[in-house]
Write an enzyme that holds these catalytic residues in place. Structure first.
Site, short mmCIF file in Angstrom:
data_model
loop_
_atom_site.label_atom_id
_atom_site.label_comp_id
_atom_site.label_asym_id
_atom_site.label_seq_id
_atom_site.Cartn_x
_atom_site.Cartn_y
_atom_site.Cartn_z
N ARG A 256 43.26 80.69 11.48
CA ARG A 256 44.59 80.49 12.07
C ARG A 256 44.56 79.90 13.47
NH1 ARG A 256 47.14 86.20 11.32
NH2 ARG A 256 45.00 86.79 10.80
N GLN B 106 25.80 87.01 9.51
CA GLN B 106 26.40 87.48 8.27
C GLN B 106 26.73 86.23 7.45
OE1 GLN B 106 30.40 88.95 8.42
NE2 GLN B 106 30.13 90.31 6.67
N GLY C 61 33.40 91.77 4.42
CA GLY C 61 34.13 92.90 4.99
C GLY C 61 33.47 93.48 6.22
N THR C 62 34.21 94.35 6.91
CA THR C 62 33.74 94.84 8.21
C THR C 62 32.51 95.75 8.10
OG1 THR C 62 35.59 96.42 8.08
CG2 THR C 62 35.86 94.57 9.58
N GLU D 96 43.89 101.03 4.50
CA GLU D 96 44.26 99.65 4.82
C GLU D 96 45.66 99.36 4.29
OE1 GLU D 96 42.45 97.38 6.83
OE2 GLU D 96 41.72 99.40 7.20
N GLY E 269 34.12 86.30 11.93
CA GLY E 269 35.39 85.83 11.36
C GLY E 269 35.51 84.32 11.51
N ALA F 56 43.18 61.41 58.56
CA ALA F 56 43.86 61.16 57.29
C ALA F 56 43.25 59.94 56.60
CB ALA F 56 45.34 60.92 57.53
N LYS G 257 36.44 81.15 16.86
CA LYS G 257 37.50 81.90 17.54
C LYS G 257 37.00 82.64 18.77
CE LYS G 257 39.45 85.59 15.54
NZ LYS G 257 40.41 86.30 14.67
#
Ligand code: UD1
Ligand code: MG
Length: 457
Positions: free
Chosen positions: A26, A86, A91-92, A166, A22, A374, A33
């Protein structure tokens, strides 16, 4: 899930195919992603690790073209996984078929997972595979959607799954269905290619839908089944808000798991873990602590508020913070104490040693029971190389000292406050490196008189 289901499943070979081609438009990101992180691990990394735990015997990952970064991440998490590209996103089902070579090998079960669905649990894959062992051809993962918009709907008859419709292709009546497709599927290995090769693209999106294999299997006389999971588990990430929601859910799981294992979190909602944080029994974590990757905290250590830890190991009974920063390679010994505004990197701190305030230790080793005053700074970097500082057992470093590395300070040695130490100090010696103090009696009176007179003019 009965025990017999689990054992039936575990004896079967299983090819896992993870879809990650994908574009993730967005996310508005230069990064793919599936490489965005939750709990300091990429979403794809979570899915791959879960699949390994779920007993996948081989793994294929489908990525978009020119995604070397994704391929590298895959190699890091599961070295034997195969990567398939791919090129066109059709499509899936088309995505799954990109891994045709993997599908052509004989295997009992095939499971399909999405690289952007990181909350899925290993036992859920087992549940998904169980009906295959009993002869089902396809098992789809369903959930009750609060808002089903956008999801594929399960068309059922009793317990039978007839089809997945779908959203865009669904009728008004079908859109009222709330049992939706989570996207994950299990397919009988000997049927997978037969079913997938029959998928067509005559639908609203003109895509090859993986979901069509349900109807295809039934038309060939095979059985299909449903496994139901919580909506949380199939939470998919498409934008940064959903990424933050996934982070919330995964943090909540990590907090619950920590408390269940015997860790006290005073305000769990303010503590952030990494997927790999390891905490021993009776560890106490105060509010507002952040664990980066690779932290191990042993029994009964206390991490005080506002500390940030990464790549560090804290031994039992040690105390860290408040306001401490432990960077990679910080090894804090048993009962050692790291106090406020202390930064430690690539340093071994011995048992019972104390670094209580305002200090930087980098590339050092500090012996047991040593006391670092310190404002101590290891000057470990000369602009080109890093150098080591060795501090012996029981040494006492006076406040505000600069230790210019490479340098060795012997066991039981003292460093006078305010020193700049450039030469090694033998065991039990005193090292002083500062200007000698002079005292001028009555100087202040003389000074004030002169200054006063000058001001009047
Ligand atoms: C899909 C399901 C839908 C389900 C939903 C759950 C199909 C046809 N539909 O829809 O029933 O309710 O998931 O979230 O399967 N991908 C590729 N290559 C492609 C297309 C997709 O790798 O050509 C990958 C995506 O990166 C993603 C996954 O497949 O990880 C799902 O694709 P997406 O487009 O999000 O499918 P949905 O329309 O959400
Ligand atoms: Mg989606």
């Amino acid at each position: 899930m009965t025990l017999s289901h689990a054992s039936q499943v575990s004896s079967r070979s299983c090819l896992a195919i993870v879809l990650g081609a994908g574009e993730g438009t967005r996310m508005k990101s230069a990064k793919p992603k599936v490489l965005h992180q939750v709990a300091n691990r990429s979403m794809l990394g979570h899915v791959l690790a879960t699949l390994t735990q779920a007993g996948a015997t081989s793994t294929a990952v489908v990525v978009g073209p020119d995604r070397e970064d994704v391929a590298r991440e895959v190699q890091k998490i599961s070295a034997e996984a195969r990567i398939f590209v791919q090129t066109d996103r059709l499509g899936t089902a088309h995505a799954v078929l990109s891994a045709r070579e993997a599908l052509a090998q004989p295997v009992d079960d095939v499971i399909i997972a999405f690289g952007d669905t990181p909350l899925i649990l290993p036992e859920t894959f087992t549940k998904l595979r169980a009906p295959l062992a009993e002869g089902a051809a396809v098992v789809a993962m369903g959930f009750e959607a609060k808002d089903p918009t956008g999801y594929g709907r399960f068309i059922t008859s009793g317990k039978e799954l007839l089809a997945i419709r779908e959203h865009r292709d669904a009728s008004e009546a079908e859109r009222a269905i709330t049992l939706c497709n989570g996207g994950l599927m299990a397919i009988r290995g000997d049927l997978a290619l037969t079913l997938l090769d029959r998928v067509e693209n005559n639908n609203a999106k003109g895509e090859y839908y993986l979901t069509d294999i349900v109807e295809i299997a039934r038309s060939l006389g095979h059985r299909t089944a449903i496994a139901v999971v919580s909506e949380e588990e199939v939470h998919g990430v498409n934008d940064r808000a959903q990424l933050a929601a996934a982070e919330r859910m995964i943090q909540d799981r990590l907090r619950q798991a920590a408390m269940a294992s015997g860790v006290t979190l005073i305000a769990p909602e303010t503590v952030f873990f990494s997927h790999d944080t390891r905490l021993g029994q009776d560890v106490v974590v105060e509010p507002h602590v952040v664990f980066g990757p690779g932290v191990v905290v042993e029994e009964a250590a206390v991490i005080h508020s506002f500390s940030h830890l990464e790549g560090a190991r804290i031994a039992s009974g040690a105390g860290v913070g408040p306001f401490a920063r432990l960077r990679p390679g910080a090894m804090i010994g048993p009962k050692a104490k790291v106090g406020n505004f202390v930064e430690i990197k690539n340093t071994d701190l011995g048992a019972g040693a104390k670094v209580s305030h305002l200090t930087y230790l980098g590339d050092a080793s500090v012996g047991a029971e040593a006391n670092i005053g310190a404002g101590t700074i290891t000057c470990n970097y000369d602009g080109f190389n890093k150098h080591r500082t060795e501090i012996g057992e029981g040494a006492f470093i006076g406040s505000n000292s600069s230790l210019v590395a490479p340098i060795t300070i012997g066991k039981g040695a003292f460093v006078g406050s305010g020193s700049v130490i450039t030469d090694n100090i033998p065991n039990n010696a005193l090292g002083l490196g500062r200007g000698r103090q002079t005292v001028k009696e009555g100087w202040a009176i003389e000074f004030r008189e002169k200054a006063q007179a000058a001001k009047k003019k």
